[in-house]
Design an enzyme around this catalytic site. Structure first.
Site, short mmCIF file in Angstrom:
data_model
loop_
_atom_site.label_atom_id
_atom_site.label_comp_id
_atom_site.label_asym_id
_atom_site.label_seq_id
_atom_site.Cartn_x
_atom_site.Cartn_y
_atom_site.Cartn_z
N ASP A 289 28.20 35.61 45.31
CA ASP A 289 29.65 35.83 45.35
C ASP A 289 30.13 36.65 44.16
O ASP A 289 29.72 36.39 43.02
CB ASP A 289 30.34 34.46 45.35
CG ASP A 289 31.84 34.57 45.39
OD1 ASP A 289 32.34 35.12 46.39
OD2 ASP A 289 32.51 34.13 44.44
N GLU A 331 27.73 40.38 47.55
CA GLU A 331 29.13 40.51 47.95
C GLU A 331 29.81 41.34 46.88
O GLU A 331 30.25 40.83 45.85
CB GLU A 331 29.81 39.14 48.07
CG GLU A 331 31.18 39.23 48.73
CD GLU A 331 32.37 38.97 47.82
OE1 GLU A 331 33.50 39.25 48.24
OE2 GLU A 331 32.19 38.49 46.68
C1 GLC Z 1 34.72 36.18 46.66
C2 GLC Z 1 35.18 35.36 47.84
C3 GLC Z 1 36.65 35.15 47.74
C4 GLC Z 1 36.96 34.46 46.45
C5 GLC Z 1 36.36 35.21 45.26
C6 GLC Z 1 36.33 34.33 44.04
O1 GLC Z 1 35.21 37.45 46.67
O2 GLC Z 1 34.82 36.00 49.04
O3 GLC Z 1 37.13 34.42 48.83
O4 GLC Z 1 38.35 34.39 46.30
O5 GLC Z 1 35.03 35.56 45.47
O6 GLC Z 1 35.25 33.43 44.09
C1 GLC Z 2 38.20 41.56 45.03
C2 GLC Z 2 36.79 41.34 44.69
C3 GLC Z 2 36.05 40.71 45.82
C4 GLC Z 2 36.82 39.54 46.41
C5 GLC Z 2 38.23 39.87 46.68
C6 GLC Z 2 38.99 38.63 47.07
O1 GLC Z 2 38.31 42.57 45.94
O2 GLC Z 2 36.15 42.54 44.37
O3 GLC Z 2 34.83 40.27 45.35
O4 GLC Z 2 36.28 39.18 47.63
O5 GLC Z 2 38.81 40.41 45.55
O6 GLC Z 2 40.26 39.00 47.50
#
Ligand code: GLC
Ligand code: GLC
Length: 644
Positions: A289, A331
């Site tokens: 993540d 991700e």
């Molecule tokens: C990732 C998840 C998102 C979350 C963020 C912080 O981007 O997909 O839902 O808010 O990480 O953990």
């Molecule tokens: C940003 C981050 C991503 C996360 C997202 C959540 O775009 O780069 O990791 O999923 O915020 O809104």
């Protein structure tokens, strides 16, 4: 003169370490397996850890601790998982098969509990899934916990969902049904209720060093100058003042999500232990993540720094040694060049493809494929031993993460184009079919992202209100079109469960104080099993979407050209039609407009001999035919033409 290069150092330290690891491994059922893999991966691991922590005076102590963690968890790994390790080593590209199809859901919203989820395994099988991502399910604070992305313990399942033992059971049962379990490794931050954070709050110096804590604003202000804000609606800036301890804490996301400090090797080692525990519970794919954020350096954006790659690669090497069946998925929702930088065999063999996702929606709004085509030509290529995870919707918002440089070459102004897309998908642009919601509007730069379910963004919510059959049909075609793209572009397609039934936005989150501030909940509804019950009736809306999707899934699974492999995107000669070939065997044509579109053979023959007979495998009624001088696609239609 005696000089030691890194390789000598690695060799010598391995010689010293082995006898110290032996007693730990004595309990393992195959100690040699660990030693063999250690020899294979140690030189690389040593180099990476040396780059990261080599300047610590007690580097060799940390190195030994890290390897002890790996050996310990290897010794605790079950015989079934050791056997899986061997199978996966012999077949390391298992995730590239055409049979791979992913799904993602929340345990509570889908089935209330882990026990409930097990009862729905037949549904996953009916859809043809081989990969199931269960959204964060670990212990998290009450109330707002960012949908579980604030983890209070990586070793305890949220008690409302079940227990760790049940999670292992689910993993095994899924595996016996041909489905790999995917869970998140939320490793950029813990919740402020995690034991480590609690100890830091109590003033325990060891744990204060696990996070970034500052006595005043001097250092945070210095950092802040070059940082991006992720959730500006909730809090400006990336630091949170804690009244109780009078300190500023680094919190990239919410105030209750404390960023971990990976410059501290104790953090690396502690999180390694959590990671390998997940592996030992049967997790086969770990979704890393928010990868981009895990290393900070003053004066930079603190995103995608070189050390981020070194940390993930070191974790990868340790997984190859102690739990080789498990692979990583990145991700990284960032600039396309950075997205691709994580997708490497020795880092994350698979990664989300946000560029394809966002630009699929972009092309539906503009009815033109030029930006999508250029972006795919520039960024789709990844190493042959990797795979994209292609998706249409996720639990997150949609951000318009195309490269401004690509847009510029097409005379598109990136900033203006994002403004247009935001207007379009919030339904404010005149003639828009979409019913999305704004997510995290930033008044400083007018940036924002979009929330909304696939069906509502594709126009189904609006079309159902108009009761106009043609508009309803268009909306369904848009949903299926984007999934057709995800299923055939090359990589693992990922279904956000509910989309296969045309699930609409659910506005009830606005009444829940823990959710009301976060519009992403609009596309995280409780799974509607009543609607799912209608899927076998082709006359219902649900049946129409579900049956079309399952046909496409089955076709993918039985068409070898859809295994990972070469994809070539090319100019179709029609601005509304995207064209690509898969391994030379299948030609895909996608019409993003509501008008029929004609293609001239000349444009396509060059890439693919469309003069020979082809089989339309995208529809049950497809059939074999020899195309003439022209080929016409219906509104919002896509075809997969296989060489006969
Ligand atoms: C990732 C998840 C998102 C979350 C963020 C912080 O981007 O997909 O839902 O808010 O990480 O953990
Ligand atoms: C940003 C981050 C991503 C996360 C997202 C959540 O775009 O780069 O990791 O999923 O915020 O809104």
């Amino acid at each position: 003169m005696l000089t030691f290069d890194l390789d000598d150092k690695a060799r010598l330290s391995l010689e010293r370490l082995l006898p110290r690891l032996q007693p730990i491994l004595a309990g393992a059922d195959d100690p040699d397996g660990f030693i063999r893999r250690l020899h294979q991966h140690f030189p690389r691991l040593f180099g990476l850890l040396h780059d990261l922590y080599g300047d610590q005076y007690d580097f060799f102590y940390h190195l030994e601790e890290i390897l002890r963690t790996a050996a310990q968890s290897y010794a605790e790994r079950s015989a079934e998982l050791h056997a899986l390790d061997q199978r996966r080593e012999a077949d390391h590209l298992w995730f590239q098969r055409e049979q791979m199809v992913g799904g993602v859901c929340y345990v509570d919203l889908f089935a209330k509990t882990l026990a409930g989820l097990r009862k729905h395994i037949p549904y996953f099988c009916e859809l043809g899934l081989t990969y199931l991502h269960l959204m964060p399910l670990f212990k998290a604070p009450e109330g707002n916990n960012d949908g579980g992305y604030a983890v209070s313990s990586y070793r305890e399942v949220d008690p409302r969902l079940g227990t760790m033992a049940e999670l292992s059971k689910v993993a095994a049962e899924l595996r016996h049904n041909g489905i790999s379990l995917v869970v998140d490794f939320v490793f950029n931050h813990t919740s402020d209720e995690h034991e480590w954070a609690r100890k830091a709050i109590e003033g325990d110096a060891k744990y204060e060093q696990f996070y970034f804590m500052f006595d005043d604003r001097t250092v945070p202000d210095e950092y802040q100058r070059t940082l991006r804000e992720i959730f500006p609606e909730h809090r400006r800036g990336n630091f949170t003042f804690r009244e109780d301890i009078g300190k500023w804490v680094w919190t990239t996301f919410h105030s209750f999500q404390w960023d971990l400090n990976y410059a501290n090797p104790d953090v690396f080692n502690a999180m390694l232990g959590e990671m390998l525990t997940l592996a030992n519970n049967g997790v086969e794919v770990l979704r890393l993540d928010a990868v981009a954020f895990i290393w900070k350096q003053m004066g930079t954006s603190c995103e995608s720094l070189p050390q981020v790659h070194a940390i993930i690669q070191a974790y990868n090497a340790l997984a190859r040694i102690a739990a080789p069946a498990m692979i990583f998925k990145s991700e990284a929702i960032v600039h396309p060049a950075d997205v691709g930088s994580y997708v490497k065999w020795e880092e994350c063999p698979i990664g989300y493809n946000p560029t394809l996702m966002a630009l699929g929606w972009e092309a539906l709004a503009t009815r033109e494929v030029k930006l999508l085509l250029k972006s795919m030509q520039n960024w789709f290529h990844i190493p042959a031993d990797c795979a994209w995870v292609n998706y249409v919707r996720s639990h997150d918002d949609i951000g318009w993460t195309f490269a401004d440089e690509d847009a510029q070459q097409l005379w598109i102004n990136g900033y203006d184009h994002r403004q247009f897309l935001n207007q379009f998908y919030t339904g404010k642009f005149s003639g828009s079919f979409a019913r999305g919601l704004p997510f995290n509007y930033n008044p400083a730069n007018h940036d924002m992202r979009i929330s909304g379910s696939a069906a509502s963004l594709a126009g189904l919510e609006w079309a159902l209100e108009t009761k106009n059959e043609r508009l309803i049909d268009h909306a369904i075609r848009r949903i299926v079109l984007l999934y057709g793209l995800a299923l055939s572009a090359g990589g693992i397609p990922l279904i956000y469960l509910g989309d296969e039934l045309g699930t609409l936005n659910d506005y009830s989150y606005q009444d829940d104080p823990a959710k009301a501030e976060d519009s992403r909940w609009v596309h995280r509804p409780v799974f509607d099993w009543r609607r799912a019950g209608r899927r076998s009736n082709a006359k219902t809306l649900e049946g129409r979407i579900f049956q079309t999707m399952t046909h496409l899934i089955q076709t993918r699974k039985t068409t070898p050209a859809f295994a990972n492999g070469h994809t070539e995107f090319f100019e179709s000669g029609n601005p509304h039609v995207l064209a690509y070939t898969r391994g030379g065997e299948v030609l895909a044509l996608v019409n993003f407009s509501e008008q029929p579109q004609t293609l001239y053979a000349g444009a396509i023959v060059h890439h693919w001999r469309l003069t020979a007979p082809v089989k339309d495998i995208s529809r049950p009624t497809g059939g074999i035919f020899t195309p003439g001088e022209t080929y016409t696609l219906e509104p919002l239609q896509f075809v997969w033409l296989e060489k006969g």
